[in-house]
Design an enzyme around this catalytic site. Structure first.
Site, PDB file in Angstrom:
ATOM      1  N   GLU A   1       7.539 -11.915   3.646  1.00 22.15           N
ATOM      2  CA  GLU A   1       8.121 -13.199   3.288  1.00 22.15           C
ATOM      3  C   GLU A   1       8.186 -13.462   1.789  1.00 22.15           C
ATOM      4  O   GLU A   1       8.894 -14.357   1.344  1.00 22.15           O
ATOM      5  CB  GLU A   1       7.317 -14.329   3.935  1.00 22.15           C
ATOM      6  CG  GLU A   1       5.924 -14.441   3.351  1.00 22.15           C
ATOM      7  CD  GLU A   1       4.946 -15.151   4.256  1.00 22.15           C
ATOM      8  OE1 GLU A   1       3.963 -15.666   3.716  1.00 22.15           O
ATOM      9  OE2 GLU A   1       5.156 -15.174   5.476  1.00 22.15           O
ATOM     10  N   ALA A   2       7.454 -12.652   0.989  1.00 19.52           N
ATOM     11  CA  ALA A   2       7.398 -12.939  -0.449  1.00 19.52           C
ATOM     12  C   ALA A   2       6.911 -11.723  -1.228  1.00 19.52           C
ATOM     13  O   ALA A   2       6.352 -10.782  -0.664  1.00 19.52           O
ATOM     14  CB  ALA A   2       6.470 -14.126  -0.710  1.00 19.52           C
TER      15      ALA A   2
ATOM     16  N   ASP B   1      -0.560 -17.060  12.031  1.00 20.30           N
ATOM     17  CA  ASP B   1      -0.252 -15.637  11.845  1.00 20.30           C
ATOM     18  C   ASP B   1      -1.470 -14.923  11.256  1.00 20.30           C
ATOM     19  O   ASP B   1      -1.338 -14.029  10.428  1.00 20.30           O
ATOM     20  CB  ASP B   1       0.958 -15.489  10.914  1.00 20.30           C
ATOM     21  CG  ASP B   1       1.508 -14.056  10.871  1.00 20.30           C
ATOM     22  OD1 ASP B   1       1.449 -13.368  11.919  1.00 20.30           O
ATOM     23  OD2 ASP B   1       1.964 -13.618   9.804  1.00 20.30           O
TER      24      ASP B   1
ATOM     25  N   ASN C   1      -3.700 -10.721   6.237  1.00 19.99           N
ATOM     26  CA  ASN C   1      -3.573 -11.875   5.359  1.00 19.99           C
ATOM     27  C   ASN C   1      -4.915 -12.573   5.145  1.00 19.99           C
ATOM     28  O   ASN C   1      -5.016 -13.797   5.116  1.00 19.99           O
ATOM     29  CB  ASN C   1      -2.496 -12.859   5.843  1.00 19.99           C
ATOM     30  CG  ASN C   1      -2.559 -13.105   7.325  1.00 19.99           C
ATOM     31  OD1 ASN C   1      -3.640 -13.128   7.906  1.00 19.99           O
ATOM     32  ND2 ASN C   1      -1.405 -13.298   7.940  1.00 19.99           N
TER      33      ASN C   1
ATOM     34  N   ASP D   1      -1.582 -16.661   2.895  1.00 19.30           N
ATOM     35  CA  ASP D   1      -0.286 -16.628   3.603  1.00 19.30           C
ATOM     36  C   ASP D   1      -0.184 -17.700   4.682  1.00 19.30           C
ATOM     37  O   ASP D   1      -0.392 -17.452   5.859  1.00 19.30           O
ATOM     38  CB  ASP D   1      -0.043 -15.246   4.230  1.00 19.30           C
ATOM     39  CG  ASP D   1       0.156 -14.164   3.184  1.00 19.30           C
ATOM     40  OD1 ASP D   1       0.447 -14.517   2.026  1.00 19.30           O
ATOM     41  OD2 ASP D   1       0.001 -12.981   3.510  1.00 19.30           O
TER      42      ASP D   1
END
Length: 283
Positions: A28-29, A168, A173, A185
């Site tokens: 996502e990043a 998630d 993460n 995250d």
């Protein structure tokens, strides 16, 4: 290194002085290590929607607040403006969750600001001052696995007491600094009270932890902390620091179907009486 285009506005505003290196790139990043005056921080640059592997499923975004009804309608219709609002909501969700959790005592990076799709926050470091490794990259002993698992269960409880479910959570993460696990995250963070999927996702988060740590401490595979935590939350009994067993008692009593049917019939009759009274008033 060359300053990424998305970070340039922060440099121009004097919020970032230098981009030192890329730290990691995820679904996502992309995260960069940056210098801000005398401090070294990290800048999380969110990817555009068409570049992300993690999509905004309705199960995650349900219950998220938007500023006004115009934005809500645009997001529902999928207009250009609506898609822009979805992106802003997605990005600010992490900032909001980080502030909320940091204030609740959860071990998360301290956020500083979010500007034009870039989140500036604390760089989590190890005992030597280097960027902290992810949980899946460290070698665990059985004792350390049990200790970190217990610490993370405490963090999950703290998060839920603050009204947040990660959504998630896994070994990928979670960072490990000198004092233990740090949760990262959170753009998919869920409002526990507003999302009907919160219980299922909390249990999945906790099961992910059990599965990972059970590779080193096998007895954790049979625990049911997720169900126990959610049960306490629904009963209004969840408290930080409460004693958990990892077990949930199953109610083996047969369901009283007759009582349920009687309740339904009583409600039906009440509704009939209400409608009849309304008709009489009209006549």
């Amino acid at each position: 290194m060359k300053t990424p285009k998305r970070i340039l506005p922060l440099v121009e505003e004097g919020l970032v002085d230098d981009v030192l290196r890329q730290l990691m790139s995820g679904k996502e990043a992309t995260v960069y290590v940056v210098r801000c005056g005398d401090d070294v921080r990290c800048a999380k640059v969110y990817k555009e929607a068409n570049q992300r592997a993690f999509h905004q499923a309705v199960s995650y975004t349900e219950g998220r607040k938007v500023k006004n009804s115009r934005q809500a309608r645009a997001m529902e219709k999928g207009t250009r403006y609506g898609r822009k609002m979805q992106e802003e909501t997605w990005q600010t969700a992490e900032v909001d969750a980080l502030y909320r959790l940091a204030n609740a005592g959860v071990r998360v990076p301290q956020p500083y600001l979010c500007h034009e799709g870039v989140l500036l926050m604390e760089l989590v470091t190890d005992a030597d001052g280097n960027a902290a490794p992810r949980l899946n990259d460290i070698e665990l002993t059985p004792d350390l696995a049990r200790r970190y698992h217990a610490m993370l269960i405490e963090q999950v409880v703290l998060m839920l007491c603050a009204g947040v479910v990660h959504g998630d959570l896994s070994e990928y993460n979670i960072l490990v600094d000198a004092n233990g696990p740090v949760i990262i995250d959170l753009p998919q963070a869920i409002d526990a009270a507003a999302n009907n999927n919160a219980g299922v996702m909390l249990e999945r988060d906790v099961e992910n932890l059990a599965t990972f740590f059970a590779q080193t401490a096998p007895e954790l595979a049979d625990t049911q902390y997720g169900k126990e935590i959610w049960k306490a939350y629904e009963a209004g009994e969840l408290r930080p620091g409460m004693t958990l067993t990892g077990k949930v008692e199953v109610d083996h009593r047969p369901a009283d179907v007759g009582a349920v049917l009687r309740d339904i019939e009583a409600v039906r009759r009440e509704e009939e009486d209400r409608l009849r009274a309304l008709q009489e008033m009209r006549h």
